[in-house]
Write an enzyme that holds these catalytic residues in place. Sequence first.
Site, PDB file in Angstrom:
ATOM      1  CB  SER A 175      -0.881   0.024   1.247  1.00 15.20           C
ATOM      2  OG  SER A 175      -1.816  -1.015   1.205  1.00 15.20           O
ATOM      3  NE  ARG A 177      -2.610   4.635   0.207  1.00 12.66           N
ATOM      4  CZ  ARG A 177      -3.197   3.456  -0.047  1.00 12.66           C
ATOM      5  NH1 ARG A 177      -2.473   2.446  -0.518  1.00 12.66           N
ATOM      6  NH2 ARG A 177      -4.496   3.285   0.143  1.00 12.66           N
ATOM      7  CB  SER A 214     -13.100   0.619   0.306  1.00 15.63           C
ATOM      8  OG  SER A 214     -12.104   0.670  -0.703  1.00 15.63           O
ATOM      9  CG  ASP A 216      -5.448  -7.283   1.981  1.00 14.48           C
ATOM     10  OD1 ASP A 216      -6.555  -7.442   1.423  1.00 14.48           O
ATOM     11  OD2 ASP A 216      -4.724  -6.291   1.772  1.00 14.48           O
ATOM     12  CE  LYS A 256     -10.533  -6.894   0.031  1.00 12.90           C
ATOM     13  NZ  LYS A 256     -10.137  -5.493  -0.072  1.00 12.90           N
ATOM     14  NE  ARG A 308      -2.996  -9.845   0.539  1.00  9.92           N
ATOM     15  CZ  ARG A 308      -1.797  -9.273   0.653  1.00  9.92           C
ATOM     16  NH1 ARG A 308      -0.800  -9.934   1.207  1.00  9.92           N
ATOM     17  NH2 ARG A 308      -1.582  -8.054   0.200  1.00  9.92           N
TER      18      ARG A 308
HETATM   19  C1  S3P Z   1      -5.642  -1.426   0.019  1.00  9.51           C
HETATM   20  C2  S3P Z   1      -6.900  -1.458   0.549  1.00  9.51           C
HETATM   21  C3  S3P Z   1      -7.651  -2.710   0.764  1.00  9.51           C
HETATM   22  C4  S3P Z   1      -6.757  -3.935   0.661  1.00  9.51           C
HETATM   23  C5  S3P Z   1      -5.811  -3.855  -0.499  1.00  9.51           C
HETATM   24  C6  S3P Z   1      -4.910  -2.640  -0.362  1.00  9.51           C
HETATM   25  C7  S3P Z   1      -4.989  -0.115  -0.156  1.00  9.51           C
HETATM   26  O1  S3P Z   1      -8.652  -2.806  -0.233  1.00  9.51           O
HETATM   27  O2  S3P Z   1      -7.547  -5.099   0.553  1.00  9.51           O
HETATM   28  O3  S3P Z   1      -5.018  -5.006  -0.581  1.00  9.51           O
HETATM   29  O4  S3P Z   1      -3.755  -0.082  -0.392  1.00  9.51           O
HETATM   30  O5  S3P Z   1      -5.673   0.902  -0.069  1.00  9.51           O
HETATM   31  P1  S3P Z   1     -10.116  -2.159  -0.055  1.00  9.51           P
HETATM   32  O6  S3P Z   1      -9.970  -0.686  -0.133  1.00  9.51           O
HETATM   33  O7  S3P Z   1     -10.908  -2.709  -1.195  1.00  9.51           O
HETATM   34  O8  S3P Z   1     -10.604  -2.649   1.276  1.00  9.51           O
END
Ligand code: S3P
Length: 463
Positions: free
Chosen positions: A45, A49, A190, A342, A369, A417
């Site tokens: 994540s 970003r 989310s 996750d 997912k 995963r």
């Molecule tokens: C993520 C948010 C989550 C997660 C994904 C990474 C992110 O998804 O499952 O692996 O980096 O913002 P959701 O926003 O759909 O919950």
Amino acid sequence: MLETAPDTANQSAKPLHNAETIAEPLRSEPVGRLTGATQPPGDKSISHRALMFGALALGETRIEGLLEGEDVLRTAAALRALGAEVTRDGPGLWRVVGRGTGGLCEAADILDLGNSGTAVRLLMGMVATQDMVTFFTGDASLRRRPMARVTTPLARMGAEFLAREGDRLPLAVRGAAEPMPISYRLPVASAQVKSAILLAGLNAPGETCVIEPEPTRDHTENMLRHFGAAIWVGDGPEGRAIRLRGQPELRAAPVIVPADPSSAAFAVVAASILPGSEVLVRNVGVNPLRTGLFTTLLEMGADIAFLDRREAGGEPVADLLVRGAELRGVEVPAARAPSMIDEYPILAIAAACARGETRMLGLGELRVKESDRLRAVAAGLAACGVPHREGEDSLVVRGDGTPPGGGGMVATNMDHRIAMSFLVLGLRARAPVAIDDARMIDTSFPGFVAMMNGLGARMGAAA
Ligand code: S3P
């Protein structure tokens, strides 16, 4: 006149697996215990970003510890196609020269984000408030995933979308020429949707506000601050409100990426379920909005010590010392889901090795997912003889504290995963566990098999 970026569509780091390579079955065998020290790769994540904010900032952003998994490499290639200069200087060391807020240029080709939902949804936000057209696609898994959750709020900001089946990739975005800020309450918890709106809000005048019913990972908020945006976060009766002042001048800032707690999870659970194990997992990100799995494992009786808590690059990190323990079943409340969204596949493996029932609630999001994860976990448990009950948005797993049967062939459904979780089960099962395809592991965790084998696991090509 709108500038067009150089045609870099063919610079993506690897071929599309689903189209150009063949499945790689893999299996893991029962072992005694795991020992040693390791450091999982960078947080996925935060890596996405860091590249994106680098691309929107003025100046040169240096990133240390970037995850070089396929998902993040797709983001890097897409940002190049949108005009940013993205360079790799060495392992995990990257440099981005950004274009400034609102300064991206129209890509010359379709952006292919492979398997990555985070990449495509966040990038949709970035382009939604720029006066240009962008086309997105992905692999077979990503093309099945719903996009309305981001296109609905982004359309309110002025973007137009044309998508297959209404909200599936391939999808075209015409970014708003005159973007409007919005105030939006997330219908689902989310971080991807929240982040897409905030990224779009960067190029809208005035204040964009996102209200989330349950707090989700806040890496976007942390990074907005780090790059100099004005952002306020406050808890109210409706949930957490995040307000962003639009059209800031983002300034390049160095980013240090901690190890991904979602990747650390596999070694942490493996060491917990194998009696006599002692494993040190270094430099793990322990942002409280990401650590629901560790909380749950501690409730189950796991022996995890958080050593040398510190801060790196604006995120809390620690070294985790994990010893084998006798786990017991617990109830995992729905409210915890966003902080471990996750990690349910690997928690299901811990639950299969625990004594008693583990009840996991509020799992509706798992159905959308990389695969329908609830279905895939239940099918994998069935293939390995683990008693369980799959509900519409819940999962109950029963163990008796002794090694589960194993011996199954698990369908991974293009989901990294699922692949890694069931390979961990094979280490504690009575018979080896095979998975039908290990290729997707590279999307988030290149080097997973080598890392686990370095701790004493036995994972290798299926006979
Ligand atoms: C993520 C948010 C989550 C997660 C994904 C990474 C992110 O998804 O499952 O692996 O980096 O913002 P959701 O926003 O759909 O919950």
